[in-house]
Write a protein that holds these residues in place. Structure first.
Motif, PDB file in Angstrom:
ATOM      1  N   ALA A 218      -0.440  12.556   2.268  1.00 15.17           N
ATOM      2  CA  ALA A 218      -1.869  12.505   1.963  1.00 15.17           C
ATOM      3  C   ALA A 218      -2.422  11.129   2.319  1.00 15.17           C
ATOM      4  O   ALA A 218      -1.683  10.138   2.308  1.00 15.17           O
ATOM      5  CB  ALA A 218      -2.087  12.796   0.484  1.00 15.17           C
ATOM      6  N   PRO A 219      -3.712  11.017   2.660  1.00 13.88           N
ATOM      7  CA  PRO A 219      -4.301   9.733   3.041  1.00 13.88           C
ATOM      8  C   PRO A 219      -4.073   8.640   2.002  1.00 13.88           C
ATOM      9  O   PRO A 219      -3.777   7.491   2.354  1.00 13.88           O
ATOM     10  CB  PRO A 219      -5.789  10.063   3.201  1.00 13.88           C
ATOM     11  CG  PRO A 219      -5.820  11.510   3.544  1.00 13.88           C
ATOM     12  CD  PRO A 219      -4.688  12.133   2.789  1.00 13.88           C
ATOM     13  N   GLU A 220      -4.215   8.994   0.704  1.00  7.94           N
ATOM     14  CA  GLU A 220      -4.026   7.965  -0.330  1.00  7.94           C
ATOM     15  C   GLU A 220      -2.581   7.497  -0.386  1.00  7.94           C
ATOM     16  O   GLU A 220      -2.308   6.328  -0.682  1.00  7.94           O
ATOM     17  CB  GLU A 220      -4.466   8.492  -1.700  1.00  7.94           C
ATOM     18  CG  GLU A 220      -3.740   9.729  -2.191  1.00  7.94           C
ATOM     19  CD  GLU A 220      -4.449  11.007  -1.821  1.00  7.94           C
ATOM     20  OE1 GLU A 220      -4.201  12.030  -2.507  1.00  7.94           O
ATOM     21  OE2 GLU A 220      -5.249  11.003  -0.859  1.00  7.94           O
ATOM     22  N   MET A 292     -11.709   9.330  -6.410  1.00  9.82           N
ATOM     23  CA  MET A 292     -12.568   9.419  -5.232  1.00  9.82           C
ATOM     24  C   MET A 292     -13.123   8.050  -4.849  1.00  9.82           C
ATOM     25  O   MET A 292     -13.169   7.680  -3.675  1.00  9.82           O
ATOM     26  CB  MET A 292     -13.713  10.403  -5.502  1.00  9.82           C
ATOM     27  CG  MET A 292     -14.588  10.693  -4.288  1.00  9.82           C
ATOM     28  SD  MET A 292     -15.827  11.965  -4.644  1.00  9.82           S
ATOM     29  CE  MET A 292     -14.757  13.375  -4.968  1.00  9.82           C
ATOM     30  N   ARG A 293     -13.517   7.275  -5.872  1.00 11.54           N
ATOM     31  CA  ARG A 293     -14.118   5.973  -5.604  1.00 11.54           C
ATOM     32  C   ARG A 293     -13.123   5.013  -4.955  1.00 11.54           C
ATOM     33  O   ARG A 293     -13.483   4.241  -4.060  1.00 11.54           O
ATOM     34  CB  ARG A 293     -14.652   5.367  -6.902  1.00 11.54           C
ATOM     35  CG  ARG A 293     -15.238   3.955  -6.720  1.00 11.54           C
ATOM     36  CD  ARG A 293     -15.905   3.446  -7.963  1.00 11.54           C
ATOM     37  NE  ARG A 293     -17.031   4.293  -8.366  1.00 11.54           N
ATOM     38  CZ  ARG A 293     -17.854   4.002  -9.366  1.00 11.54           C
ATOM     39  NH1 ARG A 293     -17.689   2.886 -10.055  1.00 11.54           N
ATOM     40  NH2 ARG A 293     -18.844   4.805  -9.661  1.00 11.54           N
ATOM     41  N   PHE A 294     -11.877   5.047  -5.392  1.00 14.27           N
ATOM     42  CA  PHE A 294     -10.900   4.076  -4.894  1.00 14.27           C
ATOM     43  C   PHE A 294      -9.957   4.657  -3.843  1.00 14.27           C
ATOM     44  O   PHE A 294      -9.037   3.966  -3.390  1.00 14.27           O
ATOM     45  CB  PHE A 294     -10.084   3.512  -6.063  1.00 14.27           C
ATOM     46  CG  PHE A 294     -10.863   2.581  -6.957  1.00 14.27           C
ATOM     47  CD1 PHE A 294     -10.971   1.237  -6.648  1.00 14.27           C
ATOM     48  CD2 PHE A 294     -11.514   3.064  -8.078  1.00 14.27           C
ATOM     49  CE1 PHE A 294     -11.697   0.374  -7.464  1.00 14.27           C
ATOM     50  CE2 PHE A 294     -12.241   2.219  -8.901  1.00 14.27           C
ATOM     51  CZ  PHE A 294     -12.336   0.867  -8.591  1.00 14.27           C
ATOM     52  N   GLN A 300      -1.980   7.959  -9.331  1.00 12.92           N
ATOM     53  CA  GLN A 300      -2.139   6.523  -9.102  1.00 12.92           C
ATOM     54  C   GLN A 300      -3.169   5.920 -10.041  1.00 12.92           C
ATOM     55  O   GLN A 300      -2.970   4.834 -10.590  1.00 12.92           O
ATOM     56  CB  GLN A 300      -2.534   6.272  -7.647  1.00 12.92           C
ATOM     57  CG  GLN A 300      -1.414   6.509  -6.643  1.00 12.92           C
ATOM     58  CD  GLN A 300      -1.902   6.503  -5.202  1.00 12.92           C
ATOM     59  OE1 GLN A 300      -3.098   6.478  -4.936  1.00 12.92           O
ATOM     60  NE2 GLN A 300      -0.972   6.571  -4.261  1.00 12.92           N
ATOM     61  N   VAL A 301      -4.281   6.619 -10.240  1.00 19.58           N
ATOM     62  CA  VAL A 301      -5.324   6.120 -11.131  1.00 19.58           C
ATOM     63  C   VAL A 301      -4.826   6.065 -12.573  1.00 19.58           C
ATOM     64  O   VAL A 301      -5.011   5.064 -13.275  1.00 19.58           O
ATOM     65  CB  VAL A 301      -6.591   6.991 -11.045  1.00 19.58           C
ATOM     66  CG1 VAL A 301      -7.609   6.574 -12.116  1.00 19.58           C
ATOM     67  CG2 VAL A 301      -7.220   6.875  -9.668  1.00 19.58           C
ATOM     68  N   ALA A 302      -4.184   7.152 -13.018  1.00 18.79           N
ATOM     69  CA  ALA A 302      -3.691   7.189 -14.393  1.00 18.79           C
ATOM     70  C   ALA A 302      -2.683   6.072 -14.645  1.00 18.79           C
ATOM     71  O   ALA A 302      -2.726   5.392 -15.676  1.00 18.79           O
ATOM     72  CB  ALA A 302      -3.063   8.552 -14.683  1.00 18.79           C
ATOM     73  N   HIS A 303      -1.774   5.865 -13.699  1.00 19.65           N
ATOM     74  CA  HIS A 303      -0.788   4.797 -13.839  1.00 19.65           C
ATOM     75  C   HIS A 303      -1.477   3.431 -13.871  1.00 19.65           C
ATOM     76  O   HIS A 303      -1.134   2.578 -14.690  1.00 19.65           O
ATOM     77  CB  HIS A 303       0.208   4.869 -12.673  1.00 19.65           C
ATOM     78  CG  HIS A 303       1.435   4.041 -12.906  1.00 19.65           C
ATOM     79  ND1 HIS A 303       2.523   4.078 -12.066  1.00 19.65           N
ATOM     80  CD2 HIS A 303       1.748   3.148 -13.865  1.00 19.65           C
ATOM     81  CE1 HIS A 303       3.455   3.247 -12.503  1.00 19.65           C
ATOM     82  NE2 HIS A 303       3.003   2.667 -13.592  1.00 19.65           N
ATOM     83  N   ARG A 304      -2.451   3.236 -13.006  1.00 22.30           N
ATOM     84  CA  ARG A 304      -3.144   1.952 -12.963  1.00 22.30           C
ATOM     85  C   ARG A 304      -3.886   1.671 -14.269  1.00 22.30           C
ATOM     86  O   ARG A 304      -3.882   0.535 -14.773  1.00 22.30           O
ATOM     87  CB  ARG A 304      -4.139   1.931 -11.790  1.00 22.30           C
ATOM     88  CG  ARG A 304      -4.931   0.624 -11.625  1.00 22.30           C
ATOM     89  CD  ARG A 304      -4.036  -0.570 -11.505  1.00 22.30           C
ATOM     90  NE  ARG A 304      -4.756  -1.782 -11.146  1.00 22.30           N
ATOM     91  CZ  ARG A 304      -4.352  -3.024 -11.447  1.00 22.30           C
ATOM     92  NH1 ARG A 304      -3.232  -3.205 -12.136  1.00 22.30           N
ATOM     93  NH2 ARG A 304      -5.060  -4.072 -11.073  1.00 22.30           N
ATOM     94  N   LEU A 305      -4.504   2.682 -14.853  1.00 20.40           N
ATOM     95  CA  LEU A 305      -5.217   2.485 -16.116  1.00 20.40           C
ATOM     96  C   LEU A 305      -4.273   2.011 -17.220  1.00 20.40           C
ATOM     97  O   LEU A 305      -4.680   1.266 -18.115  1.00 20.40           O
ATOM     98  CB  LEU A 305      -5.911   3.780 -16.541  1.00 20.40           C
ATOM     99  CG  LEU A 305      -7.081   4.241 -15.661  1.00 20.40           C
ATOM    100  CD1 LEU A 305      -7.624   5.571 -16.174  1.00 20.40           C
ATOM    101  CD2 LEU A 305      -8.195   3.194 -15.616  1.00 20.40           C
ATOM    102  N   SER A 306      -3.013   2.422 -17.144  1.00 24.14           N
ATOM    103  CA  SER A 306      -2.051   2.013 -18.172  1.00 24.14           C
ATOM    104  C   SER A 306      -1.595   0.579 -17.998  1.00 24.14           C
ATOM    105  O   SER A 306      -0.908   0.035 -18.869  1.00 24.14           O
ATOM    106  CB  SER A 306      -0.835   2.947 -18.162  1.00 24.14           C
ATOM    107  OG  SER A 306       0.018   2.683 -17.057  1.00 24.14           O
TER     108      SER A 306
END
Length: 466
Positions: A218-220, A292-294, A300-306
């Motif tokens: 995937a692109p991300e 979507m924004r990043f 990845q987002v959930a892990h980063r928030l932690s």
């Protein structure tokens, strides 16, 4: 309800030593007597409110350090170690474990290290070729567990690496596309980036200075792998210095940790600290909007928030976990009081297991642990396709959650009956250390309780917990 007294002697002593002050000088600056400071550092007295305020005003100390240290993690880890059948006849009370974690954290870690060594030896002896004395059959911790513990006890936040990633992500000459900047950074080092139809997500040939990424990813994922390679090449000195401080016991552990740090850099560059912190606040932690924004994935987002635990600029304290279909925890971190089992799976009553049944949906749960703490938990399945017909699909589920005190900061908490105690489902950590007597999903008895066996009666369980 009366406010809980704060016993944080070990952390208070650590802060004083970090400031390079004697007890006498520290007490004078805090406006307390030397005996009183000594009693606080030895947990004979709680840390007073006036001392907390003085530390913030006099030294600019982030006072949340006093309450978010290793105490709860150590208690949870020791309870689980004590649940080992070999220690069944010892079982110290929870109060003793709390005292050990507060007053002698180094001793607690030494005990956990010894228990890990025992488990490692026990598991190896279960295999005949190991039992016959192979040269590499040493009682050392699993490299994977050693690295996981390193991040666990760093609060999953590595300041120097996080700030380096944030600096890299700062726009230069109005170039905001992090993927373009990553390719340019590699190009400046003579590295050529190519895409190919390959199973490997990333392959770097140092001789040819060529980085190959999979077209199937995937692109991300491609962007993440680009940033990971940037970390390994541009930030090698920083990563090595961080590893030196960690003092891993084996080269294997160090190598795994280096990849972990590079992964950390990639996530932090993709979602720079200040920007993701502000965006999460504005969007109330809507994972899809943030992804979507990043240009990142939900996981990845959930892990980063932690990881948003920077002193002085902390985000919502989240727990984050990823499990496979067997219930085995493959990633775990908690900035909350909730801690995860180090061995085995997670509580079957937790909604993270139900996420496999509802692919593509977010599941919400109000949950309460045996200690009475209540949480908002969000679960979602994560599938990782192989990218071609016949390739295996890796399936996981993730959970992200926080205490209900932060529910107003989560869009997912809207409409939940938070004020109703009956809306909270009872969950635990591990059956062996769970104190619930009436759990219908219990797999093994709790270690610290006496059992009653009645051959003439059978309830949900074949025993009653006394």
């Amino acid at each position: 309800m009366a406010a809980q007294k704060l016993y944080a002697g070990a952390k208070l002593r650590e802060i004083r030593q970090r400031l390079g002050l004697t007890q006498k000088d520290f007490a004078a600056k805090l406006g307390v007597s030397l005996p009183y400071l000594n009693q606080m550092e030895n947990n004979n007295r709680p840390v007073s409110t006036s001392v907390v305020l003085a530390m913030a005003q006099e030294f600019g100390v982030d006072v949340t350090e006093l309450s978010t240290g290793d105490h709860e993690r150590l208690v949870s880890d020791m309870r689980e170690a004590m649940a080992d059948p070999v220690l069944a006849e010892i079982s110290p009370p929870l109060a003793d474990l709390r005292l050990t974690a507060s007053n002698a954290p180094t001793l607690a870690r030494a005990f956990l290290h010894l228990h890990r060594a025992y488990r490692q030896t026990h598991e190896r002896l279960a295999s005949l070729d190991e039992a016959l004395g192979r040269e590499d059959a040493r009682a050392t911790p699993s490299p994977w567990d050693e690295v996981r513990d390193f991040f666990h006890y760093c609060d999953n936040y590595i300041d120097a690496v996080d700030r380096a990633a944030e600096h890299f992500a700062t726009p230069v000459r109005n170039e905001n596309n992090i993927r373009v900047r990553a390719v340019a950074a590699l190009g400046n080092r003579g590295v050529r980036v190519r895409f190919a139809d390959t199973d490997a997500l990333r392959h770097y040939d140092p001789g040819e200075k060529q980085l190959t990424l999979s077209l199937r990813a995937a692109p991300e994922t491609q962007t993440f792998q680009l940033l990971l390679q940037v970390a390994l090449l541009e930030q090698d000195k920083l990563l090595e210095a961080t590893l030196d401080l960690a003092r891993f016991q084996s080269e294997t552990s160090r190598a795994i940790a280096k990849i972990g740090l590079a992964n950390y850099f990639a996530g932090a560059a993709l979602m720079p600290y200040a920007r993701i912190l502000e965006a999460a606040r504005v969007e109330r932690h809507d994972l899809e909007v943030l992804a979507m924004r990043f240009g990142a994935s939900i996981e990845q987002v959930a892990h980063r928030l932690s990881t948003l635990q920077r002193p002085g600029a902390k985000g919502v304290p989240f727990f984050f976990v990823r499990v496979d279909q067997a219930g085995t925890i493959t990633k775990r971190h908690s900035a909350t009081l909730l801690q995860f089992a180090r061995y085995g799976g997670a509580c079957p009553l937790w909604n993270v297991h139900r996420a496999f049944e509802t692919p593509g949906q977010f599941l919400r749960q109000l949950a309460e642990t045996p200690d009475g703490v209540r949480y908002v938990s969000l679960a979602h399945d994560v599938s990782k396709p192989g990218g071609r017909w016949g390739a295996p699909v890796r399936r996981y589920a993730i959970a992200l959650g926080c205490e209900v005190a932060h529910a107003d900061k989560l869009v997912y908490a809207d409409g939940l009956d938070i004020g109703n105690p009956r809306a909270f489902e009872p969950i635990g950590i591990s059956c062996r250390i769970c104190e619930r007597e009436d759990c219908h999903q219990r797999s093994v008895p709790p270690l610290e309780r006496k059992l009653t066996i009645d051959p003439n009666a059978r309830g949900t369980l074949p025993y009653e917990v006394g």
